[in-house]
Design a protein around this motif. Structure first.
Motif, PDB file in Angstrom:
ATOM      1  N   ASN A 127      -7.763  -2.076   0.416  1.00  0.00           N
ATOM      2  CA  ASN A 127      -6.804  -3.125   0.741  1.00  0.00           C
ATOM      3  C   ASN A 127      -7.391  -4.091   1.764  1.00  0.00           C
ATOM      4  OD1 ASN A 127      -4.220  -0.677   0.577  1.00  0.00           O
ATOM      5  ND2 ASN A 127      -4.444  -2.369  -0.842  1.00  0.00           N
ATOM      6  N   ALA A 128      -8.036  -3.536   2.797  1.00  0.00           N
ATOM      7  CA  ALA A 128      -8.621  -4.380   3.843  1.00  0.00           C
ATOM      8  C   ALA A 128      -9.738  -5.260   3.278  1.00  0.00           C
ATOM      9  CB  ALA A 128      -9.150  -3.513   4.977  1.00  0.00           C
ATOM     10  N   ASP A 183      -1.893  -7.395  -0.383  1.00  0.00           N
ATOM     11  CA  ASP A 183      -3.208  -7.891   0.031  1.00  0.00           C
ATOM     12  C   ASP A 183      -3.226  -9.417   0.105  1.00  0.00           C
ATOM     13  OD1 ASP A 183      -3.961  -5.252  -0.007  1.00  0.00           O
ATOM     14  OD2 ASP A 183      -5.102  -5.382  -1.877  1.00  0.00           O
ATOM     15  N   HIS A 204       3.383  -5.070   2.351  1.00  0.00           N
ATOM     16  CA  HIS A 204       2.009  -5.297   2.802  1.00  0.00           C
ATOM     17  C   HIS A 204       1.109  -5.672   1.624  1.00  0.00           C
ATOM     18  CE1 HIS A 204       3.019  -2.174   6.143  1.00  0.00           C
ATOM     19  NE2 HIS A 204       3.395  -3.392   6.501  1.00  0.00           N
ATOM     20  N   PHE A 229      -6.642   2.286   1.630  1.00  0.00           N
ATOM     21  CA  PHE A 229      -6.293   1.294   2.645  1.00  0.00           C
ATOM     22  C   PHE A 229      -7.497   0.421   2.994  1.00  0.00           C
ATOM     23  CE2 PHE A 229      -2.463   3.609   3.038  1.00  0.00           C
ATOM     24  CZ  PHE A 229      -1.553   2.808   3.721  1.00  0.00           C
ATOM     25  N   TYR A 230      -8.699   1.022   3.002  1.00  0.00           N
ATOM     26  CA  TYR A 230      -9.843   0.172   3.314  1.00  0.00           C
ATOM     27  C   TYR A 230     -10.152  -0.769   2.145  1.00  0.00           C
ATOM     28  CZ  TYR A 230     -13.697  -1.662   5.893  1.00  0.00           C
ATOM     29  OH  TYR A 230     -14.503  -2.537   6.582  1.00  0.00           O
ATOM     30  N   THR A 271      -7.629   4.082   8.945  1.00  0.00           N
ATOM     31  CA  THR A 271      -9.064   3.838   8.761  1.00  0.00           C
ATOM     32  C   THR A 271      -9.826   3.732  10.075  1.00  0.00           C
ATOM     33  OG1 THR A 271      -8.836   1.416   8.787  1.00  0.00           O
ATOM     34  CG2 THR A 271      -8.531   2.528   6.663  1.00  0.00           C
ATOM     35  N   HIS A 328      -3.122  -0.231   7.893  1.00  0.00           N
ATOM     36  CA  HIS A 328      -4.522  -0.056   7.539  1.00  0.00           C
ATOM     37  C   HIS A 328      -5.270   0.707   8.622  1.00  0.00           C
ATOM     38  CE1 HIS A 328      -4.482  -3.808   4.660  1.00  0.00           C
ATOM     39  NE2 HIS A 328      -3.589  -2.890   4.341  1.00  0.00           N
ATOM     40  N   THR A 374     -10.037  -3.820  10.551  1.00  0.00           N
ATOM     41  CA  THR A 374      -8.843  -4.115   9.768  1.00  0.00           C
ATOM     42  C   THR A 374      -7.774  -4.717  10.678  1.00  0.00           C
ATOM     43  OG1 THR A 374      -8.189  -1.817  10.059  1.00  0.00           O
ATOM     44  CG2 THR A 374      -9.327  -2.368   8.044  1.00  0.00           C
ATOM     45  N   ASN A 418       0.828  -1.195   0.000  1.00  0.00           N
ATOM     46  CA  ASN A 418       0.000   0.000   0.000  1.00  0.00           C
ATOM     47  C   ASN A 418       0.870   1.256   0.000  1.00  0.00           C
ATOM     48  OD1 ASN A 418      -0.319  -1.505   2.980  1.00  0.00           O
ATOM     49  ND2 ASN A 418       0.602   0.524   3.040  1.00  0.00           N
ATOM     50  N   CYS A 423      -3.806  -5.135   9.474  1.00  0.00           N
ATOM     51  CA  CYS A 423      -2.468  -4.593   9.257  1.00  0.00           C
ATOM     52  C   CYS A 423      -2.370  -3.211   9.898  1.00  0.00           C
ATOM     53  CB  CYS A 423      -2.192  -4.504   7.765  1.00  0.00           C
ATOM     54  SG  CYS A 423      -0.604  -3.746   7.354  1.00  0.00           S
TER      55      CYS A 423
END
Length: 678
Positions: A373-374, A126, A124, A370-371, A291, A287, A282, A24, A284
């Motif tokens: 990614n989550a 996914d 990081h 980032f979300y 978030t 993240h 989340t 990310n 990580c």
């Protein structure tokens, strides 16, 4: 001359960091070890170059590297006081720096320095985090990678994690990397190319396993009524909800927003597992630091009426704040930083999309990324196992980590208009463009509205692009076009705080030569146009409950009776009185309404360049190219007025310095006694 190890490290970092499948934004780090001559002794010294704190791999340059002596870094193992005091080791890194040391070393420095490999990547991806957050992640790691990748149970980033990975590397010489439980991956190699190849092999192998073995409905069956609305309805509802959502996200402090309706977001919002997965939050650290540990979910069908959504949001917001405070109080100790705010950073609206929030547009956009990614992580984990993020106690330890608090304390003081969203009409040139540039320089996000969309987009690009400004076509005399421009602001930045009514034109003629169409177009654009823009903007501002500013760029002519100018001067007087009327009406909502009365702004002015200058020069009997100097000489200060001077007044009027001022007209005319306000 740059060391070859550094050249290779930067190239590898940029390649890995520029592909979102690998890591990310600003996430992960990479390092290289090598030898240089110590200028103090003339002897060779072993060094490590590693991405410094807060940098981004995709855009990393040499100044973003921390440079440390390996002998001193490794010697820290002899003074390491243990897990309970490992935060002290970050300060100890400063005593390992070589020369000036470059960037500040990050918490992950030990991971790179203690692992016995010349090149180390920590990323990081996914796919990797999906395995790292699966309930049976250790088993999956063995199944997917065999003995080439080891499993490391969750441990907060720090010195001990570096020791753990170094031990695993030593005991597993066949391994090329590790899966870090709940967190990400680390890989290594004897050369930069080998480290990069090992990182990519872990990521691609994990993704291939998920693709081949994953469930086709990881979020559960789609729920009736929660699927994506058609795009036009989706974006219309997003714009209608945006002011209300920003009010939710900004109860503690003003936030800028970002809207995302990508397929992966809409798919997640439609699934029957949405509520349960969102509640888990989340995993990580990268993240949830951006978030918050979990989002606010509007638990209504996609076609729920706006009024019902707004009422439900109020209930959910109250519950979210109570829940966040309880989370804080469950885990806070006497040494914990104060609670930073209990509002959500992510708001999910089924059928519509995701709104993410931050102190500025980039922060809000990155929070949304980032979300996403989550979401990808949850999809992967749920497709082959059960999503099992780190527990909330560990999340709290990171969210309220003293090191994170220190990082926040080092951030520069916000600029005067930080977090504010401005719409400037007629902003592709002249006074409007100068105002847009000044507001952007003061930290505002700016929507540049102009009759010429190409020029509007060009002006926005000059200010830095979509994280700072967007350009939009807007005929202010067209109510639908005005609503579209305001909606652009709401979807681009999440709301609207500040409007500059600047769009205009001028026709200089005596009474007997002024036609009905001359009169009509002046009033259509400047009286009706300002009314329409103010009306649409005020509606959004009232719904946000954050106050706001309306500023009219009127004119000295609004109070000064000059010859051969009936249509222009009359409409400027109309605008001036709109200021007074709206100041009286909107004050109860915290909306300030003020005006600026410029005069003689010739250079850089779109109006003067469009024929007005020639007309006024003819009236006063001077050459057109001397009109600015002519205007200056008739002022008390004998100074020419430029667009930048009007921009200065707009920035001042809309700053906190004028927080108690409304209904004011500020002359920016270098002193025209006949136009003094009485």
């Amino acid at each position: 001359m740059t060391n070859q190890a550094v050249t290779d490290l930067l190239a590898r970092s940029n390649r890995l960091g520029s592909d979102p499948r690998n890591t990310n934004y600003a996430g992960g780090n990479a390092s290289a070890k090598g030898t240089e001559t110590d200028p103090a002794t003339g002897a060779d010294v072993e060094l490590m170059w590693v991405k410094g704190s807060g940098g981004d791999l995709g855009t990393l340059t040499e100044p973003g590297l921390a440079v440390l002596r390996l002998d001193r870094l490794r010697a820290l193992t002899g003074v390491y006081p243990g897990v309970e005091r490992e935060d002290e080791m970050v300060a100890a890194f400063d005593y390992c720096l070589h020369g000036r040391g470059g960037a500040a070393p990050s918490i992950d420095t030990a991971m790179h320095g203690l692992v016995d490999a010349a090149h180390v990547d920590h990323l990081h991806p996914d796919a990797g985090i999906a395995i790292a957050t699966a309930a049976d992640g250790e088993r999956l790691t063995a199944e997917i990678f065999g003995d080439k990748v080891a499993w490391v149970p969750w441990r907060r980033p720090g010195f001990q994690l570096g020791l753990d990975i170094a031990k695993i590397k030593s005991e597993n010489p066949q391994a090329v990397g590790v899966i870090l439980g709940g967190h990400g991956i680390t890989a290594w190699g004897d050369t930069s190319a080998e480290a990069e190849a090992n990182s990519l092999w872990i990521i691609r192998t994990a993704q291939a396993y998920l693709d081949e073995n994953g469930s086709d409905q990881p979020f559960g069956a789609p729920r009736d009524g929660f699927g994506a609305l058609p795009e036009d309805r989706r974006r219309a509802k997003a714009a209608a909800l945006a002011p209300h959502l920003r009010a939710v996200a900004s109860a503690d402090r003003r936030m800028v927003g970002h809207f995302t309706d990508s397929p992966e977001v809409l798919d997640f919002l439609a699934g029957e597992k949405l509520g349960a997965l969102a509640e888990l939050g989340t995993s990580c650290p990268d993240h949830f630091l951006r978030t918050k540990i979990k989002p606010l979910v509007l638990d209504l069908p996609a076609d729920a009426p706006i009024e019902e959504c707004v009422a439900r949001l109020a209930e959910l917001h109250e519950a979210y704040r109570a829940d966040y405070r309880a989370y804080y109080e469950r885990h806070a100790t006497a040494d914990s930083p104060a609670m930073r705010g209990a509002d959500p950073a992510i708001i999910l609206v089924p059928g519509v999309g995701m709104f993410s929030y931050g102190k500025d547009k980039q922060t809000a956009r990155v929070a949304g990324e980032f979300y996403v990614n989550a979401i990808n992580v949850m999809r992967g984990a749920e497709s082959v196992s059960t999503y099992a993020p780190i527990d909330e106690a560990e999340k709290f330890r990171i969210e309220y980590w003293a090191l994170e608090e220190a990082k926040l304390a080092r951030m520069p003081k916000p600029r005067s208009h930080a977090g504010r969203i401005a719409l400037v009409t007629g902003a592709a040139s002249g006074i409007g463009k100068a105002i847009a540039a000044r507001l952007a320089a003061e930290g505002a996000c700016v929507v540049i509205a102009d009759l010429d969309p190409a020029q509007a987009r060009e002006a926005a690009a000059e200010l830095g692009g979509p994280d700072t400004a967007v350009g939009v076509a807007a005929d202010v005399a067209d109510a639908e076009a005005v609503r579209a421009a305001v909606n652009t602001a709401l979807l681009a930045f999440g709301g609207l705080d500040l409007v500059i009514n600047n769009a205009g034109l001028s026709i200089s003629k005596p009474l007997l030569e002024t036609t009905e169409s001359d009169w009509d177009i002046q009033h259509e654009v400047m009286a009706k146009g300002a009314f329409l823009v103010s009306q649409a903007a005020a509606r959004a501002m009232i719904e946000q409950r954050l106050g706001g500013d309306l500023v009219y760029i009127s004119s000295k002519n609004s109070v000064f009776a000059g010859p051969n100018n009936i249509a222009y001067s009359a409409v400027k007087a109309d605008q001036a009185h709109q200021v007074r009327l709206l100041a009286a009406e909107l004050g109860e909502h915290g909306i300030r309404v003020n005006g600026i009365n410029p005069d003689g702004v010739v250079r850089g002015s779109g109006i003067f360049a469009g024929g007005w200058g020639a007309q006024r020069a003819a009236v006063y009997g001077v050459p057109e190219d001397e009109l600015g100097a002519f205007y200056a000489q008739r002022t008390l200060l004998k100074r020419e007025v430029l667009p930048e001077h009007v921009a200065n007044a707009a920035a001042a009027l809309t700053s906190d310095e004028f927080s108690h001022t409304t209904g004011l007209h500020v002359p920016v005319d270098a002193g025209v006694a006949a136009a003094f306000l009485r």
